[in-house]
Each structure stands twice: as C-alpha cells, then as structure tokens.
Design a protein around this motif. Sequence first.
Motif, mmCIF file in Angstrom:
data_model
loop_
_atom_site.group_PDB
_atom_site.id
_atom_site.type_symbol
_atom_site.label_atom_id
_atom_site.label_comp_id
_atom_site.label_asym_id
_atom_site.label_seq_id
_atom_site.Cartn_x
_atom_site.Cartn_y
_atom_site.Cartn_z
ATOM 1 N N LEU A 97 0.825 -1.209 0.000
ATOM 2 C CA LEU A 97 0.000 0.000 0.000
ATOM 3 C C LEU A 97 0.857 1.254 0.000
ATOM 4 C CD1 LEU A 97 -2.855 -1.116 2.366
ATOM 5 C CD2 LEU A 97 -3.060 -0.518 -0.046
ATOM 6 N N PHE A 98 1.988 1.227 0.701
ATOM 7 C CA PHE A 98 2.926 2.346 0.647
ATOM 8 C C PHE A 98 3.391 2.570 -0.794
ATOM 9 C CE2 PHE A 98 7.413 3.451 0.238
ATOM 10 C CZ PHE A 98 7.387 4.747 0.727
ATOM 11 N N SER A 99 3.669 1.484 -1.509
ATOM 12 C CA SER A 99 4.101 1.597 -2.908
ATOM 13 C C SER A 99 3.010 2.234 -3.768
ATOM 14 C CB SER A 99 4.477 0.224 -3.466
ATOM 15 O OG SER A 99 5.543 -0.341 -2.755
ATOM 16 N N LEU A 100 1.763 1.877 -3.508
ATOM 17 C CA LEU A 100 0.649 2.494 -4.244
ATOM 18 C C LEU A 100 0.521 3.976 -3.922
ATOM 19 C CD1 LEU A 100 -2.260 -0.079 -4.197
ATOM 20 C CD2 LEU A 100 -1.183 0.941 -6.187
ATOM 21 N N TRP A 101 0.646 4.321 -2.644
ATOM 22 C CA TRP A 101 0.558 5.738 -2.274
ATOM 23 C C TRP A 101 1.730 6.520 -2.868
ATOM 24 C CZ3 TRP A 101 -3.578 8.178 -0.685
ATOM 25 C CH2 TRP A 101 -4.595 7.463 -0.049
ATOM 26 N N TRP A 102 2.919 5.921 -2.895
ATOM 27 C CA TRP A 102 4.079 6.566 -3.513
ATOM 28 C C TRP A 102 3.786 6.840 -4.985
ATOM 29 C CZ3 TRP A 102 7.300 5.568 -7.568
ATOM 30 C CH2 TRP A 102 8.473 6.312 -7.635
ATOM 31 N N SER A 144 8.548 -4.108 -6.668
ATOM 32 C CA SER A 144 8.397 -5.320 -5.860
ATOM 33 C C SER A 144 7.208 -5.191 -4.912
ATOM 34 C CB SER A 144 9.679 -5.638 -5.109
ATOM 35 O OG SER A 144 9.981 -4.626 -4.184
ATOM 36 N N GLY A 145 7.013 -4.019 -4.332
ATOM 37 C CA GLY A 145 5.844 -3.804 -3.477
ATOM 38 C C GLY A 145 4.543 -3.911 -4.256
ATOM 39 N N LEU A 146 4.516 -3.358 -5.456
ATOM 40 C CA LEU A 146 3.317 -3.436 -6.291
ATOM 41 C C LEU A 146 3.027 -4.877 -6.704
ATOM 42 C CD1 LEU A 146 3.902 -0.292 -8.540
ATOM 43 C CD2 LEU A 146 2.345 -0.497 -6.587
ATOM 44 N N PHE A 170 3.977 -7.679 -5.124
ATOM 45 C CA PHE A 170 3.482 -8.418 -3.966
ATOM 46 C C PHE A 170 2.038 -8.036 -3.668
ATOM 47 C CE2 PHE A 170 2.541 -8.907 0.512
ATOM 48 C CZ PHE A 170 2.774 -10.265 0.661
ATOM 49 N N GLY A 171 1.709 -6.780 -3.819
ATOM 50 C CA GLY A 171 0.346 -6.336 -3.558
ATOM 51 C C GLY A 171 -0.670 -6.964 -4.494
ATOM 52 N N VAL A 172 -0.323 -7.086 -5.761
ATOM 53 C CA VAL A 172 -1.240 -7.723 -6.721
ATOM 54 C C VAL A 172 -1.425 -9.193 -6.373
ATOM 55 C CG1 VAL A 172 -1.493 -8.416 -9.134
ATOM 56 C CG2 VAL A 172 -0.820 -6.090 -8.581
ATOM 57 N N VAL A 173 -0.328 -9.875 -6.055
ATOM 58 C CA VAL A 173 -0.427 -11.291 -5.680
ATOM 59 C C VAL A 173 -1.265 -11.450 -4.411
ATOM 60 C CG1 VAL A 173 0.913 -13.279 -4.880
ATOM 61 C CG2 VAL A 173 1.704 -11.951 -6.838
ATOM 62 N N ALA A 174 -1.028 -10.613 -3.416
ATOM 63 C CA ALA A 174 -1.797 -10.691 -2.171
ATOM 64 C C ALA A 174 -3.270 -10.364 -2.411
ATOM 65 C CB ALA A 174 -1.205 -9.739 -1.133
ATOM 66 N N ALA A 175 -3.537 -9.369 -3.240
ATOM 67 C CA ALA A 175 -4.931 -8.989 -3.515
ATOM 68 C C ALA A 175 -5.684 -10.128 -4.193
ATOM 69 C CB ALA A 175 -4.965 -7.743 -4.392
ATOM 70 N N LEU A 176 -5.048 -10.740 -5.165
ATOM 71 C CA LEU A 176 -5.713 -11.852 -5.851
ATOM 72 C C LEU A 176 -5.883 -13.052 -4.924
ATOM 73 C CD1 LEU A 176 -4.025 -11.590 -9.352
ATOM 74 C CD2 LEU A 176 -6.279 -10.762 -8.642
ATOM 75 N N PHE A 219 -7.036 0.456 -9.063
ATOM 76 C CA PHE A 219 -6.344 1.738 -8.937
ATOM 77 C C PHE A 219 -4.956 1.663 -9.576
ATOM 78 C CE2 PHE A 219 -3.445 4.487 -6.558
ATOM 79 C CZ PHE A 219 -4.029 5.721 -6.834
ATOM 80 N N LEU A 220 -4.222 0.593 -9.323
ATOM 81 C CA LEU A 220 -2.884 0.424 -9.886
ATOM 82 C C LEU A 220 -2.927 0.410 -11.406
ATOM 83 C CD1 LEU A 220 0.158 -0.219 -9.677
ATOM 84 C CD2 LEU A 220 -0.490 -2.636 -9.507
ATOM 85 N N VAL A 221 -3.861 -0.320 -11.976
ATOM 86 C CA VAL A 221 -3.983 -0.378 -13.432
ATOM 87 C C VAL A 221 -4.301 1.002 -13.999
ATOM 88 C CG1 VAL A 221 -5.401 -1.320 -15.311
ATOM 89 C CG2 VAL A 221 -4.569 -2.819 -13.499
ATOM 90 N N THR A 222 -5.180 1.736 -13.341
ATOM 91 C CA THR A 222 -5.533 3.082 -13.802
ATOM 92 C C THR A 222 -4.335 4.022 -13.760
ATOM 93 O OG1 THR A 222 -7.791 2.787 -12.985
ATOM 94 C CG2 THR A 222 -7.085 5.034 -13.432
ATOM 95 N N VAL A 223 -3.578 3.995 -12.671
ATOM 96 C CA VAL A 223 -2.428 4.897 -12.548
ATOM 97 C C VAL A 223 -1.349 4.535 -13.560
ATOM 98 C CG1 VAL A 223 -0.561 5.654 -11.031
ATOM 99 C CG2 VAL A 223 -2.880 5.510 -10.168
ATOM 100 N N LEU A 224 -1.044 3.240 -13.710
ATOM 101 C CA LEU A 224 -0.018 2.843 -14.679
ATOM 102 C C LEU A 224 -0.454 3.157 -16.109
ATOM 103 C CD1 LEU A 224 1.314 -0.518 -13.205
ATOM 104 C CD2 LEU A 224 2.402 1.740 -13.162
ATOM 105 N N ALA A 225 -1.731 2.974 -16.407
ATOM 106 C CA ALA A 225 -2.230 3.331 -17.736
ATOM 107 C C ALA A 225 -2.142 4.839 -17.963
ATOM 108 C CB ALA A 225 -3.666 2.851 -17.906
#
Length: 146
Positions: free
Chosen positions: A62-67, A86-88, A90-96, A130-136
């Motif tokens: 989540l820190f990586s997402l906020w960053w 790496s934080g992102l 791990f976050g995707v793997v944990a979310a899924l 949110f991650l997909v939107t920001v990266l896009a």
Amino acid sequence: MSQGVRSVLNILIVAQAVLLLAPTSIICAVGLFFSATLLARSPANIALWMLVGCVVLMAYSLFSLWWLLFKYSTIHISSIPRSIWSGLTFGVVAALTLSFPHLIAVASGENSIGHSAKYIFGFGIGPVIFLVTVLATVWYRAKHAP
C-alpha cells in the motif's frame, strides 16, 4: 495530451484513491495495530510473527501504491524504482490471493455479489484497479507527451 483528457484522468485517479485505496489502507492500518497488539501479548507465538510479517508486507504494498499516487504526474514507468515494483507485485499477488475465495463463492452461487463485494474490494481488487488506472495514465501521458 490535451488539458481536458489530463483533467479527466486526474479526477478519475483522485476518486479512485478515495473510494478504492483509502478504505484498504484503513483496513491495513487496523490490521497492523491488532497484529502488533496480539504479538505484544504473546511474543513467542510463531504464527503471530507470520501474521505480522504478512500484514507488514501488505502495508509496504500500500505504501508503494501511495508513492505511485503522489509521483504519477512526474514519473515515467521506466523510472519507477525496483523496490516500488516489488511492493506493487506483492500487492497484486496478495490482492488476488485474498479475493480469490470470495470470487469463487460468487461464481459458484454460494454468496451474492453484494455480500462478497466488501471483501473483494476491501481486500485488494480495489487497489489493483487503482494500480492499473495509474499505470495506464502514466503510460498514456508518456506516449502523448509533446
């Protein structure tokens, strides 16, 4: 990129941060508090150490997402540090992983989408969206830069 498209993307990212990222961050902060409290009561319990470790890794995700949220308007995908990637990841793997049982329950008809939505969005699919939107947005901005 035109000013109108930039404004729409900025509004979308802020709305998603409030609706999707903030609730998950609050859940994670509460989890950190409770897991640390449990660990303080029983410091010899290995299972609690594993719980705290998992919650800390999710907090780092989540820190990586906020960053990424605070840097998305000035950063390019290629300049995102490996530690953030790496934080992102791990976050995707944990979310899924955390959302998968609830998605299966909805798909099998065991639970309704309304009953499982708070778990699905609260435990990870929201931040993945949110991650997909920001990266896009970062990719689109770089592709259409003057």
